[in-house]
Design an enzyme around this catalytic site. Sequence first.
Site, PDB file in Angstrom:
ATOM      1  N   GLN A   1      62.175  71.488  23.954  1.00 50.64           N
ATOM      2  CA  GLN A   1      61.732  71.381  22.562  1.00 50.64           C
ATOM      3  C   GLN A   1      62.842  70.799  21.690  1.00 50.64           C
ATOM      4  O   GLN A   1      63.959  71.312  21.679  1.00 50.64           O
ATOM      5  CB  GLN A   1      61.297  72.768  22.050  1.00 50.64           C
ATOM      6  CG  GLN A   1      60.677  72.746  20.671  1.00 50.64           C
ATOM      7  CD  GLN A   1      59.371  71.937  20.610  1.00 50.64           C
ATOM      8  OE1 GLN A   1      58.511  72.054  21.472  1.00 50.64           O
ATOM      9  NE2 GLN A   1      59.228  71.105  19.596  1.00 50.64           N
TER      10      GLN A   1
ATOM     11  N   LYS B   1      51.944  75.509  22.448  1.00 51.71           N
ATOM     12  CA  LYS B   1      51.835  74.863  23.758  1.00 51.71           C
ATOM     13  C   LYS B   1      51.513  75.901  24.842  1.00 51.71           C
ATOM     14  O   LYS B   1      50.690  75.662  25.724  1.00 51.71           O
ATOM     15  CB  LYS B   1      53.130  74.108  24.084  1.00 51.71           C
ATOM     16  CG  LYS B   1      53.291  72.852  23.224  1.00 51.71           C
ATOM     17  CD  LYS B   1      54.678  72.235  23.299  1.00 51.71           C
ATOM     18  CE  LYS B   1      54.827  71.132  22.257  1.00 51.71           C
ATOM     19  NZ  LYS B   1      56.194  70.582  22.156  1.00 51.71           N
TER      20      LYS B   1
ATOM     21  N   ASP C   1      56.766  64.761  28.452  1.00 56.15           N
ATOM     22  CA  ASP C   1      56.888  64.316  27.056  1.00 56.15           C
ATOM     23  C   ASP C   1      57.026  62.793  26.986  1.00 56.15           C
ATOM     24  O   ASP C   1      56.903  62.208  25.907  1.00 56.15           O
ATOM     25  CB  ASP C   1      58.135  64.938  26.398  1.00 56.15           C
ATOM     26  CG  ASP C   1      57.770  66.113  25.490  1.00 56.15           C
ATOM     27  OD1 ASP C   1      56.593  66.201  25.082  1.00 56.15           O
ATOM     28  OD2 ASP C   1      58.669  66.922  25.193  1.00 56.15           O
TER      29      ASP C   1
END
Length: 294
Positions: free
Chosen positions: A97, A53, A120
């Site tokens: 994460q 990322k 997200d």
Amino acid sequence: MYTLIDGKKTSAEIREEIRREVAEIRRQGGKAPHLAAILVGHDGASETYVAAKEKACREVGFDSTVIRLEEDVTQEELLDHVRHINEDPAVDGLIVQLPLPAHLDEQQVIETIRPEKDVDGFHPVNVGRMTIGLPAFISATPAGILELLRRYKVETGGKHCVVIGRSNIVGKPVSILLSRKEEPGNCTVTLCHSRTHDLTAFTRQADIIIAALGKARFLTGEMVKEGVTVIDVGITRVRSDKTRSGWKLYGDVDFETVAPKSRFITPVPGGVGPMTIVSLLRNTLLSAQKVIYP
Ligand code: NAD
């Protein structure tokens, strides 16, 4: 003859589009979009995802920050980091994460991220807004699937779509998105899962199949009808003595038997997978531009 939906090529095109948009923002004196990631512990897969990322951010000209926290961080310390980033006007998007170590409450962490920075798309506010058709951050994998259908001009309106798998990150959101009164969408959706009786009776009727159950080569040619569109989300690592790494990646679809009956099909690897990070980049750009939450 089927058309291969090439996620690698499509994601490279989108990356380039985002890079150009960022360059234009900078040219006009604006600031680069900024994505922050929190990484807890040293899980190998999580490290790899976060590094990928970061690299993607660099390539398109975004700023990125990674906050690394030790495995034994407390819930309160972690939430403090989230709250701090929530208030930082320099940061447009925040991801934590997952999975987190077992002693941490993932859902509470997700719900502490401000929906306006939740690129997200896991916050219940974004999930709820998506469900009723309001502007929302849509999570990366479902957004990537929709983008592939859009770019390959796969007709979805009025089609019967069978989704296999009901996870919160893929099956459930994709089933909601494809049933929305929008394009791609307007499908009649059947959501199948591990308790579905006679799955083949459903898949054989499907015009579109989204396979997201995580079982290597599960969907075979005899389970689908001629002309079907197949989106293979699954990624399963299987031991192999034919590769140098000793592993081979398989999707949920038995490509050899399903492809000849398909109109469109995604490969694994190189299908849905590469779309995930560009969807995250797109969400971060939308956040910086205040498109979803003006
Ligand atoms: P999950 O692993 O959380 O859940 C699997 C789902 O499949 C469950 O809802 C279960 O009911 C259903 N299922 C299991 N066996 C079944 C069967 N025999 N028949 C019908 N349904 C069955 O799901 P997930 O997290 O969405 O992951 C699914 C797969 O997609 C995994 O292989 C994962 O690695 C992959 N994945 C890929 C990406 C990507 O970017 N390409 C992103 C997320 C997940």
